[in-house]
Design a protein around this motif. Sequence first.
Motif, PDB file in Angstrom:
ATOM      1  N   VAL A 105      25.577 -24.721  -2.925  1.00 57.65           N
ATOM      2  CA  VAL A 105      26.612 -25.486  -2.237  1.00 57.65           C
ATOM      3  C   VAL A 105      27.443 -24.509  -1.421  1.00 57.65           C
ATOM      4  O   VAL A 105      27.649 -23.369  -1.832  1.00 57.65           O
ATOM      5  N   THR A 108      34.012 -26.835   0.836  1.00 52.51           N
ATOM      6  CA  THR A 108      34.577 -28.081   0.308  1.00 52.51           C
ATOM      7  C   THR A 108      35.149 -28.926   1.451  1.00 52.51           C
ATOM      8  O   THR A 108      35.918 -29.847   1.226  1.00 52.51           O
ATOM      9  N   MET A 120      21.982 -26.785   2.635  1.00 49.58           N
ATOM     10  CA  MET A 120      22.091 -27.502   1.357  1.00 49.58           C
ATOM     11  C   MET A 120      20.971 -28.517   1.189  1.00 49.58           C
ATOM     12  O   MET A 120      20.354 -28.608   0.120  1.00 49.58           O
ATOM     13  N   ASN A 124      18.309 -27.986  -1.709  1.00 46.03           N
ATOM     14  CA  ASN A 124      18.480 -28.887  -2.852  1.00 46.03           C
ATOM     15  C   ASN A 124      17.548 -30.088  -2.842  1.00 46.03           C
ATOM     16  O   ASN A 124      17.285 -30.680  -3.895  1.00 46.03           O
ATOM     17  N   GLY A 162      33.193 -32.731  -2.025  1.00 45.63           N
ATOM     18  CA  GLY A 162      31.788 -32.471  -2.351  1.00 45.63           C
ATOM     19  C   GLY A 162      30.827 -33.393  -1.623  1.00 45.63           C
ATOM     20  O   GLY A 162      29.717 -33.652  -2.104  1.00 45.63           O
ATOM     21  N   TYR A 165      27.226 -31.862  -0.899  1.00 46.60           N
ATOM     22  CA  TYR A 165      26.588 -31.483  -2.157  1.00 46.60           C
ATOM     23  C   TYR A 165      26.272 -32.716  -2.997  1.00 46.60           C
ATOM     24  O   TYR A 165      25.171 -32.846  -3.553  1.00 46.60           O
ATOM     25  N   THR A 168      23.274 -34.464  -1.688  1.00 47.35           N
ATOM     26  CA  THR A 168      21.997 -33.824  -2.025  1.00 47.35           C
ATOM     27  C   THR A 168      21.609 -34.104  -3.468  1.00 47.35           C
ATOM     28  O   THR A 168      20.437 -34.345  -3.766  1.00 47.35           O
ATOM     29  N   ARG A 206      30.125 -21.332  -3.340  1.00 45.75           N
ATOM     30  CA  ARG A 206      30.830 -22.479  -2.758  1.00 45.75           C
ATOM     31  C   ARG A 206      32.068 -22.032  -1.988  1.00 45.75           C
ATOM     32  O   ARG A 206      32.348 -22.532  -0.890  1.00 45.75           O
TER      33      ARG A 206
END
Length: 264
Positions: A105, A108, A120, A124, A162, A165, A168, A206
């Motif tokens: 990740v 933010t 990502m 992922n 998020g 992320y 994903t 992150r």
Amino acid sequence: MSVFNTDRLAGKTVLITGASAGIGAATSVLFAKTGANLVLLARRAENLKATKEKAEEAYKQFNKDGKILTIEADVTKFSDLDALPEKIKNAGLDIDILVNNAGMVKGTEQVGADADITQMFDTNVLGLIHLTQIFVKQFKAKQAGTIINLGSIAGREPYAGGAIYCATKHALSAFNGSLLRELVNTPIRVIEIQPGMVETEFSVVRFRGDKAKADAVYKGLQPLVAEDIAEEIVWTASRPPHVNIAQLFVLPVNQATPTLNYKK
């Protein structure tokens, strides 16, 4: 009979992505303790070497024999993934268990940079799916195999900060659930592990290398560590062949949701 019967894993061959650090490295060492052969995949050669050395020590410590094949590769590059079966075959190995651990990740931000979003999803989701498809074919041919995908609490519940992320990990969870249904007429097991707060280098990445910010995420709370999740991965893999732990949700005791936790 022990509920953690690792004898079932002796002589099996496990492919672990993201094996150079964190959960991937811890999982590699724990599988070595069971006497499983290891195919360790990661981008960072030096870290991969360190994981191999720890796994070799685990073999010695527990009087186990096993082969270790390390492969420097990037899960976002399909050409790297397509080359794996031949490399594994040439090493005299045949994959029994696939652990899709690689994941990451960045940021933010509500709207992140396109490059971060692409990275990502490539890591992922797309890389994971492509690698899984390669080994599903092999598992179908031999009518055996276990696929373990490392999901996240972010795949159960979205949270502010998020967006990408969470998207994903929701995609991973949907893929896992669909694959479980598509393979229901086979002996192939499909498993998703969904951890909550785990203190690894994950948060450092992150926050783009800001360790102080990463440490603050866990301050006042005892988070999970990589070894906790490694134990759950190996436990699910060690179940009897007719038992499939389809989904395992793991939290530190003081966390209830992505944003609800208790800190002293």
